[in-house]
Scaffold this motif. Sequence first.
Motif, PDB file in Angstrom:
ATOM      1  N   ARG A 289       0.836  -1.214   0.000  1.00 37.37           N
ATOM      2  CA  ARG A 289       0.000   0.000   0.000  1.00 37.37           C
ATOM      3  C   ARG A 289       0.865   1.257   0.000  1.00 37.37           C
ATOM      4  O   ARG A 289       0.536   2.259  -0.621  1.00 37.37           O
ATOM      5  N   ALA A 292       1.917   1.814  -3.403  1.00 32.06           N
ATOM      6  CA  ALA A 292       0.806   2.368  -4.169  1.00 32.06           C
ATOM      7  C   ALA A 292       0.699   3.869  -3.930  1.00 32.06           C
ATOM      8  O   ALA A 292       0.557   4.671  -4.872  1.00 32.06           O
ATOM      9  N   ARG A 295       2.913   6.075  -5.773  1.00 29.99           N
ATOM     10  CA  ARG A 295       2.592   6.192  -7.188  1.00 29.99           C
ATOM     11  C   ARG A 295       1.247   6.873  -7.407  1.00 29.99           C
ATOM     12  O   ARG A 295       0.670   6.791  -8.496  1.00 29.99           O
ATOM     13  N   LEU A 297      -1.558   6.091  -6.022  1.00 29.89           N
ATOM     14  CA  LEU A 297      -2.612   5.085  -6.098  1.00 29.89           C
ATOM     15  C   LEU A 297      -3.048   4.697  -4.683  1.00 29.89           C
ATOM     16  O   LEU A 297      -2.333   4.962  -3.708  1.00 29.89           O
ATOM     17  N   LYS A 298      -4.199   4.089  -4.582  1.00 28.91           N
ATOM     18  CA  LYS A 298      -4.577   3.504  -3.288  1.00 28.91           C
ATOM     19  C   LYS A 298      -5.096   2.093  -3.509  1.00 28.91           C
ATOM     20  O   LYS A 298      -5.753   1.792  -4.511  1.00 28.91           O
ATOM     21  N   LEU A 299      -4.763   1.242  -2.533  1.00 29.62           N
ATOM     22  CA  LEU A 299      -5.046  -0.194  -2.665  1.00 29.62           C
ATOM     23  C   LEU A 299      -5.894  -0.661  -1.489  1.00 29.62           C
ATOM     24  O   LEU A 299      -5.572  -0.387  -0.334  1.00 29.62           O
ATOM     25  N   LEU A 304      -7.381  -1.519  -6.988  1.00 28.89           N
ATOM     26  CA  LEU A 304      -6.312  -0.512  -6.971  1.00 28.89           C
ATOM     27  C   LEU A 304      -6.846   0.696  -7.739  1.00 28.89           C
ATOM     28  O   LEU A 304      -7.287   0.563  -8.895  1.00 28.89           O
ATOM     29  N   LEU A 325       1.753  -1.972 -10.046  1.00 27.98           N
ATOM     30  CA  LEU A 325       2.689  -1.389  -9.072  1.00 27.98           C
ATOM     31  C   LEU A 325       4.135  -1.618  -9.522  1.00 27.98           C
ATOM     32  O   LEU A 325       5.061  -1.486  -8.726  1.00 27.98           O
TER      33      LEU A 325
END
Length: 597
Positions: A289, A292, A295, A297-299, A304, A325
């Motif tokens: 996470r 993520a 980058r 992003l959220k997981l 994702l 990822l």
Amino acid sequence: MLPFETGSRIRLNPDASIGCVEAVENLAIARVLAEIGDLLEIKAENPFKIRAYRNASETIAHETRRIAELTPAERLELPGIGKDIAGKIGELVDTGEMAYHKDLLQQFPPTVLDLLHLQGVGPKTVALLYREMDIRTLQDLEDAAKAGRLRAIKGMGAKKEVLILKALEEQRRFTGRRLMPEAYETAAAVVAELREHAPGADISMVGSLRRGCDTCGDLDILAAGAPASVMDAFTRYKLVDRVLAHGDTKSSVRLWGGFQADLRLVPRESLGAALQYFTGSKTHNIALRDRAMQRGLKLNEYGLYRADTDEKVAGENEEGIYDALDLAYVPPELREHRGEIAAADARALPRLVQLADLQGDLHAHTTATDGRADIESMARAAQAAGLRYLAITDHSKSLAMANGLDEARALEHARAVREVGARMEDFNLLAGIECDIRPDGAMDLADDCLAQLDLVVASLHSGFNQEPAQLTDRLLRALECPWVDVLGHPTGRIILRREPLQADWPRVFATAAAAGVCLEINSQVDRLDLDDLRARQARDAGAKIVISSDAHSAGAVAVLRWGVVVARRAWLTPADVLNTRDVESFHAGLRRHRRAA
DNA sequence: GCCGTTTTCGGCCCGACTGTTTTCAGTCG
């Protein structure tokens, strides 16, 4: 060994009524018989009668057909089941109870059986504690030991009190967890049931089961794309004792025998994300996470997503998540945050060894000592399992209880093994021995005997209370013997019962590597020894590893799969494992032949 | 209590280790 807790917590069928046989599973029957054995032992009954009940229990625990569905005549044909026990089993199956078992439990409270399973406490002690001090529970025992009251009993002293407190502490540390293979079997049964209910859904084990840990706290099961009714199917499953929670997306139950099982339901499009999320481990997920977030992003368990727009980037399958990822796919066994994310980032994950890579098995017993099958049966079973060679390694003379072989018998047995081997096609039998390492580090059999065998596995079976320094010296001395090829179940651990021996393992591994001695991963489900961390350490020290079954019966070759799981968790590749080679290059890799070369 | 018969009862894995003794009992494998 049975996978269930002791005591009266078994109620075979809470709504017992005549004909209600479904809930009387083999393991439950086996456990009643095993408890009778324990209770008779506390009563100091005829030891052969005790053994008869235990043998019957073993037979039933290993029977693949459902005992409840067999006819009385079929039950009588099972080894170790005679008229008497067959009758009692029939009673249990028909009524959900066994009068003889109940009678015994009248004489001793069921909680005393917990005392019997403490290390160093046997039936005589349990009977004494109960009769002299009315000690019925682990708590009673702990109170008495702490207050120093036990030493008042004849035959007990201060040292025994300390040992008992230590055993109590160990037991506490281990409760709630079970051997992974047992958990796996139970979870597989639940999964099969749910699949039957929801054939179109994707139902799988997650959590520590999927990562292949050697013990398991509770069973985590994931259902993706299943109808809501799957939750009812789960909570009404025949082996459910108690429903702890029943919701739309998550339910928890307690199964007979003590396992907690959790079922999570997610939409099909979240399968990959949920698999990833619920497989863990926690530390692996945190690191993922974090990656993520870096980058943008959220997981979570549903997918994702881009942090700013909530646009879904991946989630249908696990590979897609790792890929998004910028990571290679990480096999579940490696998800312990032990360097796998860096390796996946560098595209440097190992090609892990698989069961199909194994060509031989290097540790097996026969009826010559404490095995249940003869040489040929063991060989045929190994061949049927797809192996190309098998080493017969029966015990040496120190293990008297197992009818261990002395030099003369060992050589005679080797002749018999070679004779069977000569008759087999496309299969090699090696005449070996599992030779005890004596307390001083000497081999249990003479050098000139060991020299005439094809393979020597050296193992510790006694003297586990030595100091670490003494133990290390003992192992190092064993490695000096030029005929030792493999160190068997090196740390002596019994999972959930006995901690690994404390020795200077880095030194032992380095010495073994230098001498060309292999370290075993013993696949017995309660050993799995070396464990994952030490196997990796041994490999890193330059030692070769072998994965062996230590089978004591023909079917037991199948436990190799659990040894392979350990090897995978240890990051081992086929090249690290000597018995992935064909028999010729396996031989060439053995110390005895390397020495000659 | 089971098994396998010389078919109706005798045999069934036993030695090492430990803590408690003062020659051994209990546990483990």
